[in-house]
Scaffold this motif. Structure first.
Motif, PDB file in Angstrom:
ATOM      1  N   LYS A  36       0.842  -1.203   0.000  1.00 32.74           N
ATOM      2  CA  LYS A  36       0.000   0.000   0.000  1.00 32.74           C
ATOM      3  C   LYS A  36       0.876   1.251   0.000  1.00 32.74           C
ATOM      4  N   CYS A  38       1.518   4.997   1.325  1.00 33.12           N
ATOM      5  CA  CYS A  38       1.141   5.812   2.486  1.00 33.12           C
ATOM      6  C   CYS A  38       2.145   6.928   2.727  1.00 33.12           C
ATOM      7  N   GLN A  39       1.651   7.983   3.338  1.00 32.34           N
ATOM      8  CA  GLN A  39       2.503   9.108   3.714  1.00 32.34           C
ATOM      9  C   GLN A  39       2.996   8.878   5.140  1.00 32.34           C
ATOM     10  N   THR A  41       4.830   9.673   8.784  1.00 37.07           N
ATOM     11  CA  THR A  41       4.830  10.842   9.665  1.00 37.07           C
ATOM     12  C   THR A  41       6.106  10.850  10.495  1.00 37.07           C
ATOM     13  N   PRO A  69       4.882  10.208  -0.614  1.00 29.08           N
ATOM     14  CA  PRO A  69       4.435   8.937  -0.014  1.00 29.08           C
ATOM     15  C   PRO A  69       5.449   7.831  -0.315  1.00 29.08           C
ATOM     16  N   PHE A 130       3.350  -1.120  10.160  1.00 29.73           N
ATOM     17  CA  PHE A 130       2.863  -0.523   8.916  1.00 29.73           C
ATOM     18  C   PHE A 130       1.613  -1.185   8.339  1.00 29.73           C
ATOM     19  N   GLU A 135      -4.585  -6.629   6.256  1.00 30.64           N
ATOM     20  CA  GLU A 135      -3.979  -6.120   5.012  1.00 30.64           C
ATOM     21  C   GLU A 135      -2.912  -7.058   4.459  1.00 30.64           C
TER      22      GLU A 135
END
Ligand SMILES: Nc1ncnc2c1ncn2[C@@H]1O[C@H](COP(=O)(O)OP(=O)(O)OP(=O)(O)O)[C@@H](O)[C@H]1O
Length: 153
Positions: A36, A38-39, A41, A69, A130, A135
């Motif tokens: 996947k 994703c950004q 942080t 991302p 993550f 998932e």
């Protein structure tokens, strides 16, 4: 089946190498069980790179990992942690051997295309960091016809 985390870093996306890097792992015979975009942080990176918190490049590394991302991947296979790590090559792209991902595509210690888990124990911790359990695809849940031939049943 052994599972490991691969992060396709911003340098991988910026260089347009997502397909190439993913292809290498798949062609080797590793099986993609999760993927996947994703950004990341600052908080999750501070946890992920906690072992580097005292290094002078810590904030630069986190900033580089947030530049775009990333794509987080779970690959599985017999001995997947070590196989993936070998395919990535050593941290510094200038020193990584040709034929490895970093050796072929990086001239940098920081912008080195991929992150790979360095042990089975860390792979489990990082996959939990993550991915949610649901998932990660369980290949055992489908017909044996879909199970890639391997020396582990
Ligand atoms: N000297 C350095 N200068 C800049 N960035 C660095 C340096 N050393 C490591 N890094 C960055 O920090 C990341 C984590 O460093 P670590 O020492 O854990 O190496 P690694 O295990 O080979 O890398 P990774 O954990 O990303 O697979 C490296 O992948 C790289 O992006």
């Amino acid at each position: 089946m052994e599972k490991t985390l691969v992060i396709l870093k911003p340098s991988c996306l910026q260089r347009g190498l997502v397909g190439e890097v993913t292809k290498r792992f798949e062609q080797k015979g590793l099986r993609l069980a999760g993927m996947k975009m994703c950004q990341l942080t600052d908080d999750v990176l501070s946890e992920h790179y906690a072992h580097l918190a005292e290094r002078p490049f810590f904030q630069l590394l986190k900033d580089a990992m947030m530049a775009t991302p990333v794509i987080v991947c779970c690959f599985e296979g017999v001995g997947a942690v070590d196989v993936v790590r070998q395919m990535a090559g050593t941290t510094n792209g200038r020193k990584a051997l040709p034929g490895t991902i970093r050796g072929d595509f990086s001239m940098s210690s920081q912008e080195n295309i991929v992150h790979t888990s360095d042990s089975l124990e860390n792979a489990a911790i990082e996959l939990k960091r993550f991915f949610k359990d649901e998932e990660i695809f369980d290949y055992k849940s489908v017909s044996n016809a879909f199970i890639y031939a391997s020396d582990e049943v």
